[in-house]
Design a protein around this motif. Structure first.
Motif, PDB file in Angstrom:
ATOM      1  N   SER A 113       0.830  -1.200   0.000  1.00 41.62           N
ATOM      2  CA  SER A 113       0.000   0.000   0.000  1.00 41.62           C
ATOM      3  C   SER A 113       0.865   1.251   0.000  1.00 41.62           C
ATOM      4  O   SER A 113       2.022   1.225   0.430  1.00 41.62           O
ATOM      5  N   PHE A 114       0.290   2.360  -0.464  1.00 44.04           N
ATOM      6  CA  PHE A 114       0.971   3.650  -0.378  1.00 44.04           C
ATOM      7  C   PHE A 114       1.086   4.138   1.066  1.00 44.04           C
ATOM      8  O   PHE A 114       1.950   4.947   1.388  1.00 44.04           O
ATOM      9  N   GLU A 115       0.169   3.682   1.921  1.00 35.71           N
ATOM     10  CA  GLU A 115       0.151   4.126   3.316  1.00 35.71           C
ATOM     11  C   GLU A 115       0.173   2.907   4.232  1.00 35.71           C
ATOM     12  O   GLU A 115      -0.841   2.552   4.849  1.00 35.71           O
ATOM     13  N   PRO A 116       1.324   2.246   4.328  1.00 36.93           N
ATOM     14  CA  PRO A 116       1.385   1.014   5.126  1.00 36.93           C
ATOM     15  C   PRO A 116       1.189   1.305   6.617  1.00 36.93           C
ATOM     16  O   PRO A 116       1.616   2.338   7.122  1.00 36.93           O
ATOM     17  N   SER A 169       3.247  -5.551   6.255  1.00 34.07           N
ATOM     18  CA  SER A 169       2.764  -4.353   5.578  1.00 34.07           C
ATOM     19  C   SER A 169       3.956  -3.600   4.992  1.00 34.07           C
ATOM     20  O   SER A 169       4.934  -3.326   5.700  1.00 34.07           O
ATOM     21  N   HIS A 170       3.879  -3.283   3.694  1.00 38.35           N
ATOM     22  CA  HIS A 170       4.990  -2.644   2.998  1.00 38.35           C
ATOM     23  C   HIS A 170       4.492  -1.506   2.114  1.00 38.35           C
ATOM     24  O   HIS A 170       3.391  -1.570   1.559  1.00 38.35           O
ATOM     25  N   HIS A 171       5.335  -0.496   1.965  1.00 45.83           N
ATOM     26  CA  HIS A 171       5.030   0.596   1.037  1.00 45.83           C
ATOM     27  C   HIS A 171       5.314   0.123  -0.381  1.00 45.83           C
ATOM     28  O   HIS A 171       6.419  -0.335  -0.688  1.00 45.83           O
ATOM     29  N   ASP A 180       3.723   0.639  -4.763  1.00 45.79           N
ATOM     30  CA  ASP A 180       2.760   1.044  -5.778  1.00 45.79           C
ATOM     31  C   ASP A 180       2.330  -0.217  -6.518  1.00 45.79           C
ATOM     32  O   ASP A 180       3.134  -0.851  -7.211  1.00 45.79           O
TER      33      ASP A 180
END
Length: 217
Positions: free
Chosen positions: A66-69, A80-82, A84
Motif C-alpha cells: 500500500s501507499f500508506e502502510p 505491511s509494505h510501502h 505502488d
C-alpha cells in the motif's frame, strides 16, 4: 453529532452501517469461493492491516502492499509494505502468493493505463484473485453519497464536493476538492472483464441494482 454524520454512519461509516453489513457478507462470500483460505498466503493490494485484524477470516499469511502502510509488528501473520501496485518495487516483482485480494482500490489508481498495470500486477502475483470495485452505474456514488455524482462534469463534482454535507471530509480548499474528485474513477462491467478476461464476475446488489462488481479466479 450532526444530521449529516448520523446519515453517513447509518449508510457507510458506522459499525452497524449498511456498508459494514455488505462487507461482512463479502467476507463470507470470499470464504465460500476459497474454502482453504486458512492455508493461503494472500497479497492485499492497497488494503489495510486494520481491515485484516477485524476480518472474520484468518489466512496463513497476509502481505499488504500500500501507499500508506500500517504497522503490523504485533501481528505475526500480517506484513505491511510501502508499494505502488501499478509499479511493483523490485523486492516484490518475483513474489508469488496463493491469492491476490483487493477491495475498492482499482478505481483510485489513476486512469485506464494504470488500471491495466494494476491488473497486470494481480495476474503476476498469483493464479487466483478477488478484485472488488464499486459499480459505475449504481445510481448513488459511494464515496460522496450523492446521486449521479460520477456522471457530472468535473466542475460540478468539485462544487458538490465542497458543499455536500454527506461527504466524509468536506474540502473547503478548491484544489483539494479537485484532487479528490480526480482520484476516483468508477468502472463498469466491460472494463472489468477486459482487465480480467479469464475471471468470473460476481455482482453485489442493493435494492435489486448492481452495487459492486468482483473479478474472481
Amino acid at each position: 453529532m450532526s444530521a449529516a454524520t448520523t446519515i453517513r454512519n447509518r449508510f457507510v461509516d458506522g459499525p452497524d452501517s449498511l456498508a459494514e453489513r455488505y462487507r461482512a457478507r463479502r467476507w463470507e462470500q470470499l470464504r465460500t469461493e476459497f474454502p482453504d483460505i486458512a492455508d493461503m498466503t494472500i497479497v492485499d493490494l492497497g488494503g489495510t492491516v486494520s481491515s485484516w485484524r477485524r476480518a472474520p477470516v484468518r489466512p496463513r499469511k497476509v502481505i499488504v502492499l500500500s501507499f500508506e502502510p500500517e504497522g503490523a509488528d504485533d501481528v505475526d501473520w500480517i506484513e505491511s509494505h510501502h508499494a505502488d501496485a501499478c509499479d511493483l518495487p523490485a523486492p516484490f516483482r518475483d513474489l508469488r502468493a496463493d491469492l491476490v485480494y483487493s477491495n475498492a482500490v482499482i478505481e483510485h489508481v489513476g486512469g485506464a493505463e494504470r488500471r491495466q498495470r494494476f491488473a497486470d500486477s494481480v495476474h503476476r502475483l498469483a493464479d487466483h484473485h478477488w478484485v472488488q470495485t464499486p459499480y459505475r452505474y449504481f445510481p448513488v456514488e459511494p464515496h460522496w453519497l450523492f446521486p449521479g455524482f460520477q456522471f457530472l462534469p468535473v466542475p460540478a463534482r468539485v462544487a458538490v464536493s465542497r458543499r455536500w454535507r454527506l461527504v466524509h471530509t468536506p474540502n473547503s480548499d478548491r484544489q483539494a476538492a479537485v484532487d479528490n474528485v480526480l482520484s476516483v474513477e468508477l468502472i463498469g462491467l466491460t472494463e472489468l472483464r477486459n482487465l480480467f478476461p479469464t475471471s468470473r464476475v460476481l455482482t453485489e446488489r442493493a435494492a435489486g441494482l448492481v452495487k459492486s462488481i468482483i473479478a474472481v479466479r
